[in-house]
Design an enzyme around this catalytic site. Sequence first.
Site, PDB file in Angstrom:
ATOM      1  N   GLU A   1       0.728  -1.343   0.262  1.00 18.95           N
ATOM      2  CA  GLU A   1      -0.134  -0.102  -0.011  1.00 18.95           C
ATOM      3  C   GLU A   1       0.872   1.280  -0.074  1.00 18.95           C
ATOM      4  O   GLU A   1       0.798   1.997   0.775  1.00 18.95           O
ATOM      5  CB  GLU A   1      -0.949  -0.091   1.182  1.00 18.95           C
TER       6      GLU A   1
ATOM      7  N   GLU B   1      -6.547 -10.750  -1.530  1.00 20.57           N
ATOM      8  CA  GLU B   1      -7.107 -10.262  -0.334  1.00 20.57           C
ATOM      9  C   GLU B   1      -8.774 -10.268  -0.843  1.00 20.57           C
ATOM     10  O   GLU B   1      -9.349  -9.428  -0.264  1.00 20.57           O
ATOM     11  CB  GLU B   1      -6.636  -9.042   0.458  1.00 20.57           C
TER      12      GLU B   1
END
Length: 381
Positions: A162, A267
């Site tokens: 991220e 995810e």
Amino acid sequence: MKIYHWAICAGIFWIPILSGCKTSESKGEISLKKSLEGKFLIGVAVNDAQASGQDTAGIRIIKQHFNALVAENCMKSEVIHPEEDKFDFTQADRLVDFGERNKMVVTGHNLIWHSQLSPWFCVDKDGKNVSREVLIERMKKHIHAIVGRYKGRILGWDVVNEAIEDDGSYRKSKFYEILGEDYIPLAFQFAHEADPNAELYYNDYSMSHEGKREGVVKLVHKLKSMGLRIDAVGMQGHMQMDFPKIEEFEKSMLAFANAGVKVMITEMDMTLLPSPKRNMGADVATDFTYKKELDPYPDALPDSVSLAWNRRMEDFFKLFLKHSDKISRVTIWGVADSDSWRNFWPIKGRTDYPLLFDRNHHPKPVVSAIIKDAVDENRSN
Ligand code: 9MR
């Protein structure tokens, strides 16, 4: 919903088992991992209740349906490296053992992330940012210790998590503040030094945004042009019912594959609760106040909602099957609905239904649908 399920089951096994195909699946005759063999690994995020043997219902599903696992939380820096001179490998060791015992491919998540970061990592004892040299040394020690410990036992690592914003710019994290863009290549370099055979990944959410897509493609090219190893881009895949558009997600998959790396869905989950904001992404720091109208299904799900959820989830898997030559792994972010972080984010205490198995650990209709789609595709090839 039952009719939909019946139709799916009957299509492959000609047995109308209205209870959710439980009988045949629990005997291990059909499973996600078996039907997806040769397409991509099918993984799951595992928590400590599962790795330590407490959650027996969850473990049964993991063993039956998945051939890959990733650490949901235990390898994050605040858990594994709580103080500068102290590592705690208790849970991570358990997870890796669990994976090996069950012959599963293990992924390490993650090495460098601004969130769940140990409080000491980027600052000195007075709370001031450390120097460039000190942070590089700390990153090196952190990565070498963790990757080195599991050398040869973990197939690959989410090296940086991220780091790119939705508009493609760099996230202004502590790492960025102190080291600028350099921290990403450095992290990849250190991970490669610690285990030259390990695969290395960049992992992020909201990857269907055009800006983020372009930013990540640029990053992949940059790492490659520096001679650094990067094997895959992880598209987290925290979906909503109205976001992202499947075509936008596909565009990003193709863009990453064209940049010369494998694509992984790392995810996957899909909330069906009303969202306080359109594109929520997955920034763990986001927190909204609880309101009853934002928690509409505390006890059970209406059939129409369940049907729409199952259909959309199947559509995503159809997309993954269509591009299975570009995808190395699809990982679901948790086993059963009750395990999911979605019950606590972006609003605490709601009841969500984002995963492939319900609160009773029964497979949802989409499980049989995915199996059928995979089997059909094998037949037609
Ligand atoms: O599912 C994880 C949840 O249990 C943790 O409380 C949270 C903070 O560590 O992280 C969740 O997992 C995140 C993952 O590590 C990175 N991408 C977003 C995921 C969902 O927040």
